[in-house]
Design an enzyme around this catalytic site. Structure first.
Site: not given
Ligand code: UDP
Length: 314
Positions: A14, A38-39, A59, A94, A105, A148, A162, A188
């Site tokens: 994205f 995921t792209g 990769d 990874k 590198g 993550y 580095y 998201r």
């Molecule tokens: N969230 C939500 N409903 C959804 C997806 C996410 O309420 O369908 C909430 C999630 O619990 C978090 C916020 O929205 O509090 C942002 O989540 P996202 O996965 O976008 O990214 P994060 O900021 O958590 O990495």
């Protein structure tokens, strides 16, 4: 800096694909490297016939070889949605660790400037609000999000190593919840809510929806990233929109802007979900005069419009 040729890992993602497009619009040659975990190749489709654009299906957790001169190496490869990184926990670790090492590198071998996409997640569930770059964060090192968060924290650490050990010129943007066209449904929150509202499905609010996020429109984000790349500051810089909203407010705005009659439903809050998040962007303002311009409503309108066009026939 004299930027003529850039390598971008995660260039079909994205954010990476928007960066590729912006660099090409500035006449900079782009080598886009992506394993398409995921792209999506569709994200760079408009660039595929462009002689200044090369796509490599690769990769970067493996040794990276790119022939020719390179002025900037941008490491943007990583699953970024909590759903995706929980589905790919080892790959996420990874690409943040081995992938960052390999891209460092490459930058060193080419004498290129290096940028690693870091994240507000390095602050974890923050106890300092808004978050400034000197805050060390509050991360659960063994929780589900750690794959993550700790990968990104390691990425920052090895990038600074580095710089100190080899004098590599490095930039570390901490990115906060970016959205906009090409954010496909990946779990998201903006992608879920827009998809649900347009389909007439209930919007799934996790928890009571009082948790906050600060959403940055992708064009503003890309502008900020390039501002940081071109300035001379080494070390982390928040690149995000400081306007903060609750998840409930986001759901209500999406329902209003789509004209949807979807209800909202509450679902369990995922483990370690940060309660609040807002960048202090004083440093970015001072260093490269950057400030986001697109308000949430306007950005959501553009995102919804893209979504309607993209998925019209489905
Ligand atoms: N969230 C939500 N409903 C959804 C997806 C996410 O309420 O369908 C909430 C999630 O619990 C978090 C916020 O929205 O509090 C942002 O989540 P996202 O996965 O976008 O990214 P994060 O900021 O958590 O990495």
């Amino acid at each position: 800096m004299d930027l003529r040729r850039a390598v971008i890992s995660g260039g079909a993602g994205f954010l990476g694909s928007h960066l590729c497009a912006r660099l090409r619009a500035r006449g900079i040659e782009v080598v886009c490297v992506d394993n398409l975990l995921t792209g999506h190749i569709e994200n760079v489709e408009p660039l595929l016939g462009d002689p200044g654009f090369t796509f490599m299906h690769y990769d970067v957790t493996n040794y990276v070889h790119i022939p020719g001169a390179v002025d900037a190496v941008l490491h943007f490869a990583s699953p970024a949605s909590p759903v995706d990184y929980l589905n790919h926990p080892i790959k996420t670790l990874k690409v943040g660790a081995l992938g960052t090492h390999n891209m460092l590198g490459l930058a060193l071998a080419k004498g290129a400037r290096f940028m690693v996409a870091s994240t507000s997640e390095v602050y974890g569930d923050p106890e300092v609000h808004p978050q400034t770059e000197d805050y060390w964060g509050h991360v659960n090192p063994v929780g589900p999000r750690s794959v993550y968060d700790e990968a990104k924290r390691f990425g920052e650490a090895i990038t600074m190593a580095y710089h100190h050990a080899h004098g590599l010129d490095v930039r570390i943007p901490r990115i906060f919840n970016v959205y906009g066209p090409r954010l496909r449904r990946d779990g998201r929150v903006v992608s879920n809510f827009v998809a649900q509202a347009l389909a007439g499905d209930p919007l799934t609010i996790y928890g009571d929806g009082s948790q906050t996020r600060s959403f940055c429109y992708v064009d503003d984000e890309v502008e900020g990233l390039l501002g940081l790349l071109e300035c001379d500051h080494v070390g982390p810089v928040n690149v995000g929109n400081p306007n903060e909203f609750t998840v409930r407010e986001l759901a209500e705005t999406v329902i209003e802007l789509t004209g949807s009659s979807s209800p909202v439903v509450n679902e369990p809050l995922p483990a370690d979900d940060p309660k609040q998040r807002r960048p202090d962007i004083g440093l970015a303002r001072e260093l490269f005069g950057w400030e986001p311009k697109v308000a949430l409503r306007e950005g959501l309108e553009r995102t919804i419009e893209w979504w309607r066009r993209e998925y019209r026939d489905q």
